[in-house]
Design a protein around this motif. Structure first.
Motif, PDB file in Angstrom:
ATOM      1  N   UNK A 440       0.817  -1.204   0.000  1.00  0.00           N
ATOM      2  CA  UNK A 440       0.000   0.000   0.000  1.00  0.00           C
ATOM      3  C   UNK A 440       0.854   1.259   0.000  1.00  0.00           C
ATOM      4  N   UNK A 441       0.239   2.369   0.302  1.00  0.00           N
ATOM      5  CA  UNK A 441       0.936   3.649   0.295  1.00  0.00           C
ATOM      6  C   UNK A 441       1.389   4.029   1.709  1.00  0.00           C
ATOM      7  N   UNK A 442       2.411   4.885   1.755  1.00  0.00           N
ATOM      8  CA  UNK A 442       2.766   5.466   3.054  1.00  0.00           C
ATOM      9  C   UNK A 442       1.649   6.436   3.432  1.00  0.00           C
ATOM     10  N   UNK A 443       1.062   6.271   4.599  1.00  0.00           N
ATOM     11  CA  UNK A 443      -0.032   7.173   4.984  1.00  0.00           C
ATOM     12  C   UNK A 443       0.471   8.612   5.163  1.00  0.00           C
ATOM     13  N   UNK A 444      -0.438   9.538   4.988  1.00  0.00           N
ATOM     14  CA  UNK A 444      -0.085  10.968   5.071  1.00  0.00           C
ATOM     15  C   UNK A 444      -0.581  11.552   6.384  1.00  0.00           C
ATOM     16  N   UNK A 445      -0.199  10.888   7.514  1.00  0.00           N
ATOM     17  CA  UNK A 445      -0.666  11.377   8.810  1.00  0.00           C
ATOM     18  C   UNK A 445       0.476  11.680   9.770  1.00  0.00           C
ATOM     19  N   UNK A 446       1.635  11.997   9.238  1.00  0.00           N
ATOM     20  CA  UNK A 446       2.805  12.219  10.073  1.00  0.00           C
ATOM     21  C   UNK A 446       2.738  13.524  10.859  1.00  0.00           C
ATOM     22  N   UNK A 447       1.787  14.393  10.513  1.00  0.00           N
ATOM     23  CA  UNK A 447       1.605  15.629  11.293  1.00  0.00           C
ATOM     24  C   UNK A 447       1.261  15.315  12.750  1.00  0.00           C
ATOM     25  N   UNK A 448       0.656  14.157  12.985  1.00  0.00           N
ATOM     26  CA  UNK A 448       0.208  13.798  14.332  1.00  0.00           C
ATOM     27  C   UNK A 448       1.326  13.233  15.207  1.00  0.00           C
ATOM     28  N   UNK A 449       2.506  13.001  14.631  1.00  0.00           N
ATOM     29  CA  UNK A 449       3.597  12.369  15.376  1.00  0.00           C
ATOM     30  C   UNK A 449       4.787  13.329  15.430  1.00  0.00           C
ATOM     31  N   UNK A 450       4.619  14.393  16.174  1.00  0.00           N
ATOM     32  CA  UNK A 450       5.611  15.471  16.178  1.00  0.00           C
ATOM     33  C   UNK A 450       6.880  15.133  16.939  1.00  0.00           C
ATOM     34  N   UNK A 451       6.895  14.028  17.699  1.00  0.00           N
ATOM     35  CA  UNK A 451       8.092  13.656  18.454  1.00  0.00           C
ATOM     36  C   UNK A 451       9.025  12.733  17.670  1.00  0.00           C
ATOM     37  N   UNK A 452       8.584  12.264  16.518  1.00  0.00           N
ATOM     38  CA  UNK A 452       9.356  11.262  15.774  1.00  0.00           C
ATOM     39  C   UNK A 452      10.735  11.789  15.386  1.00  0.00           C
ATOM     40  N   UNK A 453      11.740  10.937  15.572  1.00  0.00           N
ATOM     41  CA  UNK A 453      13.107  11.253  15.187  1.00  0.00           C
ATOM     42  C   UNK A 453      13.655  10.264  14.157  1.00  0.00           C
ATOM     43  N   UNK A 454      13.110   9.043  14.142  1.00  0.00           N
ATOM     44  CA  UNK A 454      13.584   8.002  13.227  1.00  0.00           C
ATOM     45  C   UNK A 454      12.391   7.343  12.555  1.00  0.00           C
ATOM     46  N   UNK A 455      12.401   7.298  11.222  1.00  0.00           N
ATOM     47  CA  UNK A 455      11.408   6.554  10.440  1.00  0.00           C
ATOM     48  C   UNK A 455      12.173   5.629   9.505  1.00  0.00           C
ATOM     49  N   UNK A 456      11.951   4.330   9.618  1.00  0.00           N
ATOM     50  CA  UNK A 456      12.578   3.358   8.721  1.00  0.00           C
ATOM     51  C   UNK A 456      11.496   2.415   8.203  1.00  0.00           C
ATOM     52  N   UNK A 457      11.148   2.587   6.938  1.00  0.00           N
ATOM     53  CA  UNK A 457      10.145   1.751   6.279  1.00  0.00           C
ATOM     54  C   UNK A 457      10.769   0.993   5.110  1.00  0.00           C
ATOM     55  N   UNK A 458      12.064   0.864   5.076  1.00  0.00           N
ATOM     56  CA  UNK A 458      12.776   0.266   3.956  1.00  0.00           C
ATOM     57  C   UNK A 458      12.471  -1.224   3.834  1.00  0.00           C
ATOM     58  N   UNK A 459      12.717  -1.761   2.627  1.00  0.00           N
ATOM     59  CA  UNK A 459      12.608  -3.195   2.423  1.00  0.00           C
ATOM     60  C   UNK A 459      11.204  -3.739   2.536  1.00  0.00           C
ATOM     61  N   UNK A 460      10.216  -3.011   2.006  1.00  0.00           N
ATOM     62  CA  UNK A 460       8.838  -3.479   1.965  1.00  0.00           C
ATOM     63  C   UNK A 460       8.324  -3.419   0.529  1.00  0.00           C
ATOM     64  N   UNK A 461       7.017  -3.497   0.366  1.00  0.00           N
ATOM     65  CA  UNK A 461       6.412  -3.393  -0.965  1.00  0.00           C
ATOM     66  C   UNK A 461       5.543  -2.145  -1.069  1.00  0.00           C
ATOM     67  N   UNK A 462       5.938  -1.096  -0.382  1.00  0.00           N
ATOM     68  CA  UNK A 462       5.180   0.144  -0.380  1.00  0.00           C
ATOM     69  C   UNK A 462       5.314   0.844  -1.733  1.00  0.00           C
ATOM     70  N   UNK A 463       4.253   1.525  -2.133  1.00  0.00           N
ATOM     71  CA  UNK A 463       4.241   2.141  -3.456  1.00  0.00           C
ATOM     72  C   UNK A 463       3.660   3.549  -3.370  1.00  0.00           C
ATOM     73  N   UNK A 464       3.430   4.148  -4.535  1.00  0.00           N
ATOM     74  CA  UNK A 464       2.901   5.507  -4.566  1.00  0.00           C
ATOM     75  C   UNK A 464       4.015   6.534  -4.419  1.00  0.00           C
ATOM     76  N   UNK A 465       3.671   7.655  -3.859  1.00  0.00           N
ATOM     77  CA  UNK A 465       4.643   8.731  -3.699  1.00  0.00           C
ATOM     78  C   UNK A 465       4.986   8.935  -2.223  1.00  0.00           C
ATOM     79  N   UNK A 466       6.073   9.637  -1.996  1.00  0.00           N
ATOM     80  CA  UNK A 466       6.440   9.996  -0.620  1.00  0.00           C
ATOM     81  C   UNK A 466       5.501  11.113  -0.184  1.00  0.00           C
ATOM     82  N   UNK A 467       4.732  10.921   0.896  1.00  0.00           N
ATOM     83  CA  UNK A 467       3.694  11.891   1.259  1.00  0.00           C
ATOM     84  C   UNK A 467       4.281  13.210   1.763  1.00  0.00           C
TER      85      UNK A 467
END
Length: 650
Positions: A440-467
């Motif tokens: 599926x796509x990377x969801x476009x809800x990262x506004x709700x996670x303002x404390x995030x410092x590390x995002x690693x979604x590599x090595x999957x079957x994600x598609x679409x565009x970077x939100x």
């Protein structure tokens, strides 16, 4: 009669900081010089501490002294009333017969010779006179060809023994542990001890009333299996045997250790199912079983989720630490060791870290656990990486595990999409879902996670565009989206990643050109990896404006044209050779995090982790670049890998 003390500890550490070149404000001064032989007239002295100051003790002076030193300890026998002797950090490398001298102090209760550059540790020692010695620390020395000494068997009053990181080798059975029935805390980690661990456990369990509370034997070469007699040591609070070669199973008798708070079994050869009773230990606050061959099934994961009214894990350890830390600030003395951490590296590997909140942490990474994902309502740090968990990530994960700060599910067999409920985990700092089968796509809800410092979604079957919202967390410094099926160009919103140190979008289907604003907005970027995409156009000269610390520029296997910008020779981060290793509590975070990036050097693709900070690389091979190789590149002496192959250079 009150105790008689001579305490010369530099508790401010100002002398140390001055020695290494720091400017210390105020009028602080450092004690130093020679200690007079008049010290020996203090026959009633009971406590002597010479930690840190720059003294030359009872010997001739040297012109250059890095720290206090003592030529020999023959003079110490004149202080016959001593109960406590602390010479930690004093250089005793010349004091060959140190034990002979100290053995003449019959009233000695506490002896601390930590970090004293001792090289000689006698194996046998007749006529043991220290019949009151209860605390002995010989940690952080560098004993040469030394085994665990047999004379320790004579110290039957010993309660606490520290011999950490001292190059001790040979059999752990040199000591008759069954004689040390007053022993409460045993710290022998980070040595080269070998032999069967069952010998230690069985001998300690033979004491009529075993007092042992802490057994810390991590980072040795111990073998064997844990015996059933482990259950007899009911006072255990800390059991740490990580980084050995211990085999067999985790015994069901461990449920008898009702006081157990810390359990570290990682990096061994344990196998077979883990007994579910381990999660009935109500005092357990830290569990580390990483890198074994342990197994678990659906019933196991359900047992993990049982949460009594008092909660599965009671975070009492933090209360104890800060209570004792407060006492330390009030009365001084050695920093309390609530938990023994075998090394800085292991602290972070096992996922146990200090912070100003109560946390519940479990690290079961690199085993054979399988089934669906368990959910713990009280969990703050969950690492299940590199197991066989499968199925979908539960849709309600964020509604149940609202206290999560670290979630690492990498290297499993999860399918489906990334659940929307993760937006409820407002304190999430690190999210690693890499190397699964998510789609599926990377969801476009990262506004709700303002404390995030590390995002690693590599090595999957994600598609679409970077939100667009992926860079909305202001503290985001690690973004890894490689090895997916993302397409189209890069969103302009990436220019909002002002704190980004690493951007890895390699091995996708991203099109378009390299944005000029990379070098104008992402000024903190250390590592940029865009290899194996469908990017075309020129390398913009603005890219040369990247951070002074830029180390990796990986643009190979694209459709880049034009010439190599001569300004690449101005990347100052590649001009200074830096010798350092990644240390996981780096400036930007205070939790478990291991950097990870795939790079090709000398034709071989390797995954770099702790040594990633040592890699300095420019790779723009397999493109359609033309023209000459600019001479300016030769001004990068720290550059370790330069790959310009398979272009049309002249």
């Amino acid at each position: 009669m009150e105790d008689i003390w001579l305490d010369l500890i530099d508790r401010t550490n100002n002398c140390y900081w001055k020695k290494v070149g720091y400017l210390i404000p105020g009028n602080s001064t450092c004690l130093g010089g020679n200690i007079s032989f008049d010290l020996l007239d203090l026959h009633h002295l009971e406590y002597l501490t010479l930690v840190y100051p720059s003294f030359r003790v009872c010997s001739y002076p040297f012109d250059t002294v890095e720290r206090s030193w003592v030529k020999d300890l023959n003079w110490i026998s004149g202080l016959s009333s001593l109960k406590c002797l602390d010479l930690s950090y004093v250089n005793l490398s010349s004091a060959t017969h140190w034990l002979d001298s100290i053995n003449k102090l019959p009233s000695l209760v506490t002896l601390s010779l930590q970090n004293c550059s001792l090289h000689y540790l006698p194996y046998s020692f007749p006529n043991w006179n220290m019949t009151s010695l209860s605390y002995l620390s010989l940690s952080h020395n560098n004993f040469v060809n030394s085994e665990l000494p047999k004379w320790l068997s004579n110290d039957t009053t010993i309660e606490t023994l520290y011999m950490v990181y001292s190059n001790i080798q040979g059999p752990i059975s040199n000591v008759e542990w069954g004689k040390l029935c007053n022993l409460q805390k045993l710290y022998l980690e980070q040595n080269k001890l070998n032999g069967d661990i069952s010998r230690v456990v069985e001998e300690l369990s033979k004491c009529s009333n075993p007092t042992i509370e802490v057994l810390s034997l991590g980072e040795n070469v111990l073998t064997g299996k844990l015996p059933n007699s482990l259950g007899h040591l009911k006072n255990f609070r800390i059991l740490s045997i990580s980084f050995n070669m211990i085999s067999g199973t985790v015994l069901a008798s461990i449920e008898q250790l009702s006081r157990l708070e810390i359990l570290y079994f990682g990096e061994n050869q344990l196998k077979r199912p883990l007994p579910e009773s381990i999660f009935n230990l109500s005092e357990l606050t830290a569990l580390q079983l990483t890198t074994n061959a342990l197994e678990g099934n659906q019933s196991f994961t359900k047992s993990l989720c049982k949460t009594p009214s008092t909660e599965s894990f009671i975070p009492i350890l933090w209360k104890k630490f800060f209570n004792q830390l407060e006492q330390y600030n009030q009365i001084g003395g050695s920093l309390p060791r609530i938990v023994n951490f075998p090394s800085t590296y292991q602290i972070w590997t096992v996922g146990f870290y200090f912070s100003y909140y109560y946390g519940v942490m479990v690290d079961l990474s690199s085993n054979h656990f399988h089934g669906s994902l368990p959910l713990w309502p009280t969990m703050t740090d969950l690492n299940l990486a590199n197991n066989w968990f499968s199925g979908c990530i539960p849709l309600n994960i964020g509604h149940v595990m609202t206290k999560l700060q670290v979630l690492d599910l990498s290297g499993n067999d999860f399918i489906g999409t990334i659940p929307y409920s993760i937006t409820s985990v407002k304190q999430l700092l690190r999210l690693d879902l890499s190397d699964n089968h998510l789609s599926g796509k990377i969801p476009d809800w990262w506004y709700d996670l303002q404390q995030l410092q590390v995002i690693d979604l590599s090595g999957n079957n994600l598609s679409g565009t970077i939100p667009p919202s992926v860079c909305s967390p202001l503290s985001l410094f690690w973004l890894r989206l490689c090895r997916n099926n993302f397409s189209r160009g890069l969103p302009k919103s990436l220019r909002n990643c002002n704190s980004l140190l690493t951007l890895d979008i390699a091995e996708n289907k991203i099109t378009g050109t390299i944005p000029k604003w990379f070098g104008e907005s992402l000024l903190s970027l250390h590592k940029l990896r865009m290899t194996s995409n469908m990017i075309h156009g020129r390398i913009p000269p603005q890219l040369c404006q990247l951070s002074n610390n830029h180390q990796i520029l990986h643009l190979s296997h694209n459709n880049l044209t034009g010439s190599i910008p001569s300004c690449l020779g101005t990347l100052s981060g590649l001009k200074l050779v830096k010798f350092y290793k990644w240390f996981p509590n780096y400036l930007y975070f205070s939790y478990v995090f291991t950097p990870k990036m795939e790079l090709i050097e000398k034709g071989t693709k390797d995954t770099y982790t702790f040594t990633l900070g040592q890699v300095n690389l420019i790779d723009i091979s397999c493109n359609n670049l033309q023209g000459e190789i600019p001479n300016e590149i030769t001004a990068l002496p720290a550059l370790s890998t330069l790959n310009l192959s398979r272009n049309q250079l002249s």
